[in-house]
Design a protein around this motif. Structure first.
Motif, PDB file in Angstrom:
ATOM      1  N   VAL A 121       0.847  -1.192   0.000  1.00  0.00           N
ATOM      2  CA  VAL A 121       0.000   0.000   0.000  1.00  0.00           C
ATOM      3  C   VAL A 121       0.885   1.245   0.000  1.00  0.00           C
ATOM      4  N   GLU A 122       1.977   1.208   0.754  1.00  0.00           N
ATOM      5  CA  GLU A 122       2.869   2.371   0.833  1.00  0.00           C
ATOM      6  C   GLU A 122       3.452   2.726  -0.535  1.00  0.00           C
ATOM      7  N   GLU A 123       3.943   1.726  -1.276  1.00  0.00           N
ATOM      8  CA  GLU A 123       4.531   2.061  -2.573  1.00  0.00           C
ATOM      9  C   GLU A 123       3.470   2.500  -3.577  1.00  0.00           C
ATOM     10  N   LEU A 124       2.255   1.946  -3.480  1.00  0.00           N
ATOM     11  CA  LEU A 124       1.167   2.413  -4.352  1.00  0.00           C
ATOM     12  C   LEU A 124       0.787   3.850  -4.014  1.00  0.00           C
ATOM     13  N   MET A 125       0.694   4.170  -2.720  1.00  0.00           N
ATOM     14  CA  MET A 125       0.376   5.536  -2.306  1.00  0.00           C
ATOM     15  C   MET A 125       1.453   6.508  -2.780  1.00  0.00           C
ATOM     16  N   ASP A 126       2.723   6.114  -2.647  1.00  0.00           N
ATOM     17  CA  ASP A 126       3.820   6.968  -3.116  1.00  0.00           C
ATOM     18  C   ASP A 126       3.689   7.232  -4.606  1.00  0.00           C
ATOM     19  N   TYR A 127       3.384   6.191  -5.370  1.00  0.00           N
ATOM     20  CA  TYR A 127       3.257   6.362  -6.813  1.00  0.00           C
ATOM     21  C   TYR A 127       2.060   7.246  -7.161  1.00  0.00           C
ATOM     22  N   LEU A 128       0.923   7.011  -6.514  1.00  0.00           N
ATOM     23  CA  LEU A 128      -0.263   7.821  -6.800  1.00  0.00           C
ATOM     24  C   LEU A 128      -0.031   9.292  -6.453  1.00  0.00           C
ATOM     25  N   LYS A 129       0.658   9.559  -5.358  1.00  0.00           N
ATOM     26  CA  LYS A 129       0.996  10.943  -5.001  1.00  0.00           C
ATOM     27  C   LYS A 129       1.918  11.552  -6.053  1.00  0.00           C
ATOM     28  N   TYR A 130       2.870  10.765  -6.528  1.00  0.00           N
ATOM     29  CA  TYR A 130       3.798  11.213  -7.568  1.00  0.00           C
ATOM     30  C   TYR A 130       3.033  11.569  -8.844  1.00  0.00           C
ATOM     31  N   VAL A 131       2.096  10.697  -9.248  1.00  0.00           N
ATOM     32  CA  VAL A 131       1.281  10.952 -10.452  1.00  0.00           C
ATOM     33  C   VAL A 131       0.467  12.232 -10.281  1.00  0.00           C
ATOM     34  N   LYS A 132      -0.158  12.405  -9.121  1.00  0.00           N
ATOM     35  CA  LYS A 132      -0.947  13.620  -8.889  1.00  0.00           C
ATOM     36  C   LYS A 132      -0.076  14.872  -8.964  1.00  0.00           C
ATOM     37  N   ARG A 133       1.082  14.823  -8.328  1.00  0.00           N
ATOM     38  CA  ARG A 133       1.986  15.975  -8.298  1.00  0.00           C
ATOM     39  C   ARG A 133       2.477  16.315  -9.709  1.00  0.00           C
ATOM     40  N   LYS A 134       2.971  15.320 -10.438  1.00  0.00           N
ATOM     41  CA  LYS A 134       3.483  15.551 -11.795  1.00  0.00           C
ATOM     42  C   LYS A 134       2.357  16.012 -12.727  1.00  0.00           C
ATOM     43  N   SER A 135       1.182  15.395 -12.597  1.00  0.00           N
ATOM     44  CA  SER A 135       0.047  15.743 -13.454  1.00  0.00           C
ATOM     45  C   SER A 135      -0.396  17.179 -13.210  1.00  0.00           C
ATOM     46  N   ARG A 136      -0.476  17.571 -11.946  1.00  0.00           N
ATOM     47  CA  ARG A 136      -0.890  18.935 -11.606  1.00  0.00           C
ATOM     48  C   ARG A 136       0.019  19.963 -12.265  1.00  0.00           C
ATOM     49  N   LYS A 137       1.320  19.665 -12.290  1.00  0.00           N
ATOM     50  CA  LYS A 137       2.289  20.573 -12.928  1.00  0.00           C
ATOM     51  C   LYS A 137       2.043  20.686 -14.427  1.00  0.00           C
ATOM     52  N   MET A 138       1.361  19.696 -15.014  1.00  0.00           N
ATOM     53  CA  MET A 138       1.055  19.703 -16.453  1.00  0.00           C
ATOM     54  C   MET A 138      -0.345  20.220 -16.738  1.00  0.00           C
ATOM     55  N   GLY A 139      -1.055  20.678 -15.692  1.00  0.00           N
ATOM     56  CA  GLY A 139      -2.408  21.181 -15.878  1.00  0.00           C
ATOM     57  C   GLY A 139      -3.466  20.083 -15.897  1.00  0.00           C
TER      58      GLY A 139
END
Length: 131
Positions: A46-64
């Motif tokens: 769960v921890e590595e999935l949460m880390d990845y999902l947070k990473y996707v949200k952060r990177k995606s937000r930077k792309m609009g």
């Protein structure tokens, strides 16, 4: 306390039925075709999935991209990259989403976001673990 149960949760019985149906209708043909029992389940913490999902949200937000999604793909390793020299199945997560105002907001039509790397590296049962 925590949030209520997510809307798309299914019952344990439904999950068992889905797995049984997969095993009855696909596993024999796949295993016969490739010549060995392949895996059909994949595990991440769960921890590595949460880390990845947070990473996707952060990177995606930077792309609009305000509401990114995740698409699950099946894959297979080349036999020469497997310890047992077999091309076992794998699954990987691929980010989706389009900037606000563009097509592809819903899951069916959301484009893959090739600017954020996919996620793999889980483990799987050999032999597979039944649900």
């Amino acid at each position: 306390m925590g949030k209520k149960r997510p809307e798309k949760c299914i019952s344990i019985e439904e999950a068992k039925d889905l797995q049984k149906n997969w095993c009855n209708t696909r596993t024999p043909e796949i295993d016969r075709c490739i010549g060995f029992e392949d895996t059909r389940e994949f595990w991440w913490s769960v921890e590595e999935l949460m880390d990845y999902l947070k990473y996707v949200k952060r990177k995606s937000r930077k792309m609009g991209i305000d509401d990114p999604g995740i698409r699950l793909y099946f894959g297979a390793y080349p036999s020469e990259k497997c310890k047992m020299k077999r091309g076992y199945a794998t699954a990987f997560l691929a980010p989706t989403g389009a900037p606000a105002g563009e097509l592809g907001k819903d899951g069916d039509s959301a484009p893959n976001n090739y600017n954020v790397p996919p996620f793999n590296g889980g483990s799987s049962g050999i032999p597979p673990t039944d649900y």
